[in-house]
Write an enzyme that holds these catalytic residues in place. Structure first.
Site, PDB file in Angstrom:
ATOM      1  N   TRP A   1       2.015   1.245  -1.949  1.00 29.98           N
ATOM      2  CA  TRP A   1       2.973   0.612  -2.185  1.00 29.98           C
ATOM      3  C   TRP A   1       4.314   1.132  -1.899  1.00 29.98           C
ATOM      4  O   TRP A   1       5.450   0.320  -2.629  1.00 29.98           O
ATOM      5  CB  TRP A   1       2.093  -0.775  -2.958  1.00 29.98           C
ATOM      6  CG  TRP A   1       0.887  -1.502  -3.334  1.00 29.98           C
ATOM      7  CD1 TRP A   1       0.502  -1.982  -2.897  1.00 29.98           C
ATOM      8  CD2 TRP A   1       0.210  -0.366  -4.438  1.00 29.98           C
ATOM      9  NE1 TRP A   1      -1.081  -1.859  -2.530  1.00 29.98           N
ATOM     10  CE2 TRP A   1      -1.616  -0.486  -4.479  1.00 29.98           C
ATOM     11  CE3 TRP A   1       0.376   0.785  -5.444  1.00 29.98           C
ATOM     12  CZ2 TRP A   1      -2.220  -0.714  -5.054  1.00 29.98           C
ATOM     13  CZ3 TRP A   1      -0.818   1.231  -6.896  1.00 29.98           C
ATOM     14  CH2 TRP A   1      -2.076   0.197  -6.098  1.00 29.98           C
ATOM     15  N   HIS A   2       4.172   2.165  -1.393  1.00 30.13           N
ATOM     16  CA  HIS A   2       5.447   1.905  -1.058  1.00 30.13           C
ATOM     17  C   HIS A   2       6.918   2.058  -0.195  1.00 30.13           C
ATOM     18  O   HIS A   2       7.342   2.949   0.383  1.00 30.13           O
ATOM     19  CB  HIS A   2       6.448   3.883  -1.557  1.00 30.13           C
ATOM     20  CG  HIS A   2       5.696   3.777  -3.326  1.00 30.13           C
ATOM     21  ND1 HIS A   2       5.061   4.916  -3.744  1.00 30.13           N
ATOM     22  CD2 HIS A   2       5.669   2.681  -4.581  1.00 30.13           C
ATOM     23  CE1 HIS A   2       5.105   4.947  -5.409  1.00 30.13           C
ATOM     24  NE2 HIS A   2       5.191   3.700  -5.243  1.00 30.13           N
TER      25      HIS A   2
END
Length: 580
Positions: A514-515
């Site tokens: 989720w980066h």
């Protein structure tokens, strides 16, 4: 009453008390008197707002709090309040928000064209409400490349940390990783530190000792309640522009409330007033496109009037790819999220999670941050993953044998991948996810780093520290990659006696941490002060402007960026001597 039942009743009573208190705080609490539902909006101040911020997320909350010290601020958040939502607030429920694909979920699932299931935050506080809580600053080189003032950066990080960050009580699985990393040669040990340093360290956390999450939304308490208004369930549909001479400038926005009613809100007439996009790496480029800023050809396809023809909007999207290894253990391991990390000079970072609580009653609910339960179907190749597959798994998860949950995960992620992708609209509905392509491992060096990370995990597994935890101290990497179906992870048969097989493993089991970032890069979509090129009175302040993801987790730097830019803007308007 049996001791076990009595304990459960007491826990439930405590939870209900906390929940009641939190729900009261949502709209009427002393700390957050400025929170309102979007439908309560009637008219803006007679002369409009000084700042309209689009997105109450990781950067938007500290930015709004800071600017409201001196100017009127309207913060528009498409999601609801995090307060009173146990799935947001408590560590043991971390996976539930990510598994929830309903329209009221604090996260909005999307599947990249690569087949990797991801999540966008849809709640006040943004990604800090649905992440694993790890807090670590950016490296000095990131700060330098961003062109940020080092003194102001050093002021802005502590402002965030004093309000939402704590040191963790190291969980057993995290202590094992720390020792295993050092024994495997990922050294030195840098202790407990927020700094991004090569070697092994323990970082900060936004979970307190009771497992309660503190988010970017908490930073709004530092705002001026007389000048700050926060509207929840306010979904911005487009930015409005007007002409001043030959150039167009942002003058307001159209948003819809929770009942679907449309509202228009304007900036005041001051030239220094601004609309600020802070909707994240997916939302910010999407809103630019819907508002007429982007590639002319793409805009014309949807009959969107062109305000600025900029080919770079939505380009250069990137996500840090991650792969995980499940390691069976002799007994249940206490639930933990990210606390320890190994930072290698190859750009492979090693982290860990153990995904279930101490209670065996909850064992089927917590299967680690890599489980299909939250959409990370590492059991099948990316092109076969889908929301439907996740839903199908959810219906049959009770069939997974209890033994499959005895263990934890060791993760490796690639920092600053050279593989890049793009974002494109699918329609003109802001509620629709755009098509996003990350092109995971399309660059060969990213594959090299993944292989290095997997082999580092193999060394860790063979350390004395992990031998005391595992069922069998003779595990080979081949055995771990071919773990049985009981473990529900990494099921694709592999032969790992050569680099090519490990590379294929990386491709087949890639997931997200989720980066994701990019899409509105500095020098291409915004200038060095984050003003959108080609128009006036419009900025973007969030991770969509980043060329790489800072530190081992970006949330610290994105929150810092919100505070940093808020102070910078105030000093530009009020003079450097302004007390902020």
């Amino acid at each position: 009453m049996a001791p076990r039942l009595e304990e459960l009743c007491l826990k439930m009573l405590l939870f209900l008390c906390i929940l009641k208190s939190s729900q009261g705080m949502e709209f009427t609490g002393m700390k957050y008197p400025f929170l309102r539902m979007a439908s309560s909006f009637s008219t803006a101040p007679p002369r409009g707002y000084d700042y309209i911020i689009l997105g109450g997320g990781t950067a938007g909350c500290p930015l709004a709090a800071t600017l409201s010290q001196n100017y009127s601020v309207l913060l528009l958040e498409r999601g609801g309040s995090p307060y009173g939502n146990a799935n947001v607030s408590y560590l043991q429920n971390f996976h539930i928000s990510l598994a929830d694909i309903s329209s009221k979920s604090p996260s909005q699932a999307f599947i990249s064209t690569d087949g990797v299931i991801n999540a966008r935050a849809r709640v006040l506080g943004g990604g800090t409400c649905i992440n694993a809580g790890f807090y670590t600053r950016a490296s000095p080189s990131f700060i330098k490349e961003a062109g940020w003032n080092e003194d102001l950066v050093k002021e802005s990080y502590p402002w965030v940390e004093k309000q939402v960050v704590q040191w963790p009580e190291l969980a057993p699985w995290q202590a094992a990783l720390k020792d295993g990393l050092l024994e495997a040669g990922v050294s030195p040990f840098n202790g407990y530190t927020y700094d991004h340093i090569y070697g092994t360290k323990v970082g900060g956390t936004i979970f307190d000792k009771d497992g309660y999450r503190h988010t970017a939304a908490n930073l709004l308490a530092s705002g001026n309640p007389e000048k700050l208004t926060v509207l929840l369930h306010a979904t911005v549909q487009r930015i409005l522009f007007n002409k001043r001479g030959p150039r167009q400038y942002a003058c307001g926005v159209i948003f819809k409330d929770e009942n679907g009613r449309r509202h228009r809100v304007n900036l005041n007439s001051r030239r220094s007033s601004e609309v600020i996009l802070s909707s994240g790496a997916i939302g910010s480029p999407q809103l630019l496109l819907l508002s007429g800023i982007g590639p002319k050809k793409d805009l014309m396809k949807f009959n969107i009037p062109v305000v600025v023809d900029n080919w770079y909007v939505g380009k250069g999207m990137s996500d840090n790819p991650m792969n995980s290894i499940f390691l069976p253990t002799k007994k249940l391991i206490k639930q933990s999220l990210i606390q320890s990390v190994g930072i290698t000079k190859m750009g492979s970072f090693i982290e860990a999670s153990s995904g279930f609580g101490q209670s065996s009653d909850s064992i089927h609910c917590h299967h680690g941050i890599m489980s299909a339960e939250i959409g990370q179907l590492s059991t099948i190749p990316p092109k076969l993953r889908s929301i439907e597959a996740a839903q199908k798994y959810a219906k049959t998860k009770h069939e997974v044998p209890r033994e499959a949950f005895k263990g934890g995960f060791i993760l490796e992620k690639i920092d600053g991948p050279l593989s890049r992708g793009h974002l494109q609209l699918v329609d003109t509905n802001v509620d629709s996810n755009p098509n996003v392509t990350f092109n995971y491992f399309s660059h060969p060096y990213d594959l090299q780093r993944c292989v290095y990370g997997i082999r580092t995990i193999e060394r860790i597994v063979h350390t004395k520290r992990f031998a005391r935890l595992t069922e069998d101290d003779s595990y080979t990497i081949e055995m771990l990659l071919n773990m049985s179906v009981k473990a529900n992870v990494n099921l694709i048969p592999k032969h790992t006696n050569d680099t090519a097989s490990l590379e294929q493993f990386c491709r087949d089991t890639v997931i997200t941490i989720w980066h994701y970032h990019g899409g509105c890069h500095v020098g291409r979509v915004v200038d060095e002060n984050y003003r959108v090129l080609g128009v006036d009175s419009l900025r973007i302040i969030d991770g969509s402007t980043f060329d790489s993801s800072p530190g081992t987790n970006p949330q610290a730097t994105v929150m810092m960026m919100g505070r940093y830019m808020g102070v910078k803007i105030l000093r530009e308007r009020l003079g450097r001597g302004a007390g902020v």
